[in-house]
Motif scaffolding. Structure first.
Motif, mmCIF file in Angstrom:
data_model
loop_
_atom_site.group_PDB
_atom_site.id
_atom_site.type_symbol
_atom_site.label_atom_id
_atom_site.label_comp_id
_atom_site.label_asym_id
_atom_site.label_seq_id
_atom_site.Cartn_x
_atom_site.Cartn_y
_atom_site.Cartn_z
ATOM 1 N N ASN A 1 49.534 27.762 52.728
ATOM 2 C CA ASN A 1 50.204 27.018 51.666
ATOM 3 C C ASN A 1 51.534 27.664 51.290
ATOM 4 O O ASN A 1 52.499 26.950 50.983
ATOM 5 C CB ASN A 1 49.291 26.884 50.450
ATOM 6 N N PRO B 1 44.710 19.065 45.829
ATOM 7 C CA PRO B 1 46.151 18.987 46.153
ATOM 8 C C PRO B 1 47.058 19.567 45.086
ATOM 9 O O PRO B 1 48.167 20.005 45.386
ATOM 10 C CB PRO B 1 46.391 17.480 46.329
ATOM 11 N N GLN B 2 46.593 19.591 43.831
ATOM 12 C CA GLN B 2 47.430 20.158 42.773
ATOM 13 C C GLN B 2 47.566 21.672 42.914
ATOM 14 O O GLN B 2 48.577 22.251 42.516
ATOM 15 C CB GLN B 2 46.866 19.796 41.392
ATOM 16 N N PRO C 1 48.467 21.990 48.090
ATOM 17 C CA PRO C 1 48.919 20.708 48.635
ATOM 18 C C PRO C 1 48.971 20.650 50.154
ATOM 19 O O PRO C 1 49.156 19.566 50.719
ATOM 20 C CB PRO C 1 50.314 20.545 48.032
ATOM 21 N N TRP C 2 48.811 21.797 50.829
ATOM 22 C CA TRP C 2 48.888 21.819 52.293
ATOM 23 C C TRP C 2 47.502 21.950 52.935
ATOM 24 O O TRP C 2 47.405 22.169 54.146
ATOM 25 C CB TRP C 2 49.796 22.966 52.754
ATOM 26 N N MET D 1 43.626 20.139 53.438
ATOM 27 C CA MET D 1 42.790 18.948 53.284
ATOM 28 C C MET D 1 41.531 19.085 54.134
ATOM 29 O O MET D 1 41.588 19.503 55.291
ATOM 30 C CB MET D 1 43.557 17.683 53.708
ATOM 31 N N MET E 1 51.629 15.823 56.205
ATOM 32 C CA MET E 1 50.746 15.851 55.042
ATOM 33 C C MET E 1 50.826 14.541 54.257
ATOM 34 O O MET E 1 49.817 14.051 53.739
ATOM 35 C CB MET E 1 51.084 17.023 54.124
ATOM 36 N N ALA F 1 47.664 12.033 53.639
ATOM 37 C CA ALA F 1 47.261 11.674 52.285
ATOM 38 C C ALA F 1 47.432 10.180 52.006
ATOM 39 O O ALA F 1 47.344 9.747 50.854
ATOM 40 C CB ALA F 1 48.064 12.478 51.265
ATOM 41 N N THR G 1 42.227 8.252 52.037
ATOM 42 C CA THR G 1 42.849 9.336 51.268
ATOM 43 C C THR G 1 44.002 8.764 50.441
ATOM 44 O O THR G 1 44.543 7.698 50.750
ATOM 45 C CB THR G 1 43.408 10.448 52.169
ATOM 46 N N THR H 1 46.351 11.949 45.624
ATOM 47 C CA THR H 1 45.549 12.703 44.659
ATOM 48 C C THR H 1 44.082 12.824 45.082
ATOM 49 O O THR H 1 43.286 13.436 44.365
ATOM 50 C CB THR H 1 45.607 12.043 43.268
ATOM 51 N N PHE I 1 42.051 14.116 48.278
ATOM 52 C CA PHE I 1 42.076 14.765 49.593
ATOM 53 C C PHE I 1 40.679 14.874 50.203
ATOM 54 O O PHE I 1 40.396 15.782 50.972
ATOM 55 C CB PHE I 1 42.691 16.171 49.460
#
Length: 410
Positions: free
Chosen positions: A127, A146-147, A150-151, A153, A353, A357, A375, A378, A380
């Motif tokens: 990340n 993701p918050q 974010p990288w 999943m 990404m 998503a 997906t 928000t 994942f």
């Protein structure tokens, strides 16, 4: 002389037209390390050796799948270069191999690395580097935040999702249950317990009459089972790995205890769990899953399983066709191919990404009917649906509708 000047002007105008007509097409192509006009480098790690080497078959089937894609012309004309290393299920080794993939091999992304400990060890690094840690091969819930990350999943249903689904089934079919939870005392077991309690909601405190944990180093499962039986449990939620699942099924039968028995999907192997436990002892156990079993006769005429068999025939004929991990690897790789095709000529890590998503109701050859990959930026968690199964003494039989165990809504 005039004709010569006109000719030169015409040539210049034509050249300018050619440049301006080509420029937009060139501008549409965007690449990060690991991508070019001809190639997409994908990094991966599996335990090809060590205590979890059985999972290495997933990497082999993915290698074969990408070879098939290359033989079909690649992805938007680009060949996949799949670089897969052995991490021996060791977090320090996983860190070492990840750095090699990112800094030396310069891959575009890390795909489907296996194991909660290994992925936890590399998550912050990837990340920080803004390298996709995509479709992680574990059911831990933390791959869908993701918050915070974010990288990163996940791919498969989470342990919490499965726990939520079992809770829903219990509320519907055993509303007056005295629930006992047997669980492995680690993140795997605790994720399931969290899901069960989320699914039961306000009724969790009254319906769960006992919880009993065991350690991976324990020799037997006897002590926690005796505790649960003594508590008057009539619905047993069995969150165990294969060795302990077989012990549990056998011990419950020996005790002449007959609770309604829910079994975690990671331990539903007929050959690895039910047979050692005694097939007759496993009759009527309830579980759930999301992939088709190619060894089950019910899928012999299914188009998706026929496609899977044709792939195995040509690209990996020595594969064990009864091993559902070879179905898993095929489906995960098929998901990545979908994302990369959707990314088009914008093969930046950020766009990969973004596309991962934004998957809308993707169906795959080997997903069970009614189960789709979805997906959003928000959400994942690609797969949150599971098909309930009941063991009939020989095989798992689907029953009832596909159920959703959404972590997002709990």
């Amino acid at each position: 002389m005039l004709l010569s000047n006109e000719w030169r002007a015409a040539v210049a105008a034509g050249a300018l037209l050619a440049v301006t007509s080509v420029a937009p097409a060139q501008a549409q192509k965007k690449y990060d390390p690991g991508a070019s006009d001809t190639e997409i480098k994908i990094g991966n790690m599996f335990p090809y050796s060590g205590p979890a080497s059985g999972y290495g078959t997933i990497g082999k089937v993915e290698q074969a799948f990408f070879q098939m894609i290359n033989d079909q012309g690649g992805i938007n004309g680009r060949r996949i270069n799949f670089i897969s290393y052995d991490d021996a299920y060791s977090p320090p080794k996983a860190v070492e191999q990840t750095r090699k993939l990112v800094e030396s091999d310069e891959v575009l992304l890390i795909f489907n690395p296996l194991g909660t400990p290994s992925n936890t060890a590399i998550q912050k690094y990837l990340n920080a580097k803004k390298v996709p840690q995509l479709f992680v091969a574990t059911g831990a819930t933390k791959w869908g935040e993701p918050q915070k990350f974010p990288w990163t999943m996940g791919w498969q249903p989470t342990y919490q999702s499965e726990g939520i689904i079992y809770a829903k089934m219990i509320l519907k079919d055993q509303p007056n249950a005295k629930i006992g939870i047997l669980y492995q005392n680690d993140d795997f077991g605790k994720d399931y317990v969290t899901g069960i309690k989320l699914g039961l909601g306000d009724k969790a405190k009254s319906m769960i009459v006992a919880e009993a944990a065991y350690e991976l180093a324990d020799a037997t499962i006897d002590s926690p089972l005796l505790k649960l039986k003594a508590a008057g449990v009539d619905v047993l939620v069995d969150i165990t790995t294969p060795k302990f699942a077989a012990q549990t099924i056998r011990k419950v039968a020996e005790m002449n205890w007959k609770p309604v028995h829910y079994l975690s999907s990671v331990s539903q192997s007929v050959g690895g769990v039910l047979k050692p436990a005694g097939l007759e002892n496993g009759k009527d156990i309830i579980s759930s899953y999301y992939l088709k079993d190619p060894a089950d006769p019910m899928w012999k005429d299914d188009a998706g399983i026929k496609a899977w068999h044709a792939f195995i025939d040509k690209y990996w004929p020595e594969a064990d066709r009864t091993n559902v991990l070879n179905v898993y690897g095929y489906a995960a790789a098929q998901t990545l191919v979908h994302v990369l095709k959707q990314a088009g000529d914008d093969l930046t890590r950020a766009n990969v990404m973004k596309q991962a998503a934004n998957i809308n109701d993707l169906t795959l050859d080997t997903l069970l009917p009614g189960i789709k990959i979805k997906t959003t930026p928000t959400d994942f968690y690609p797969i949150e649906e599971l098909q309930p199964l009941r063991f009939d003494g020989e095989k798992w039989v689907p029953f009832g509708p596909v159920l959703v165990g959404s972590v997002q809504n709990n």
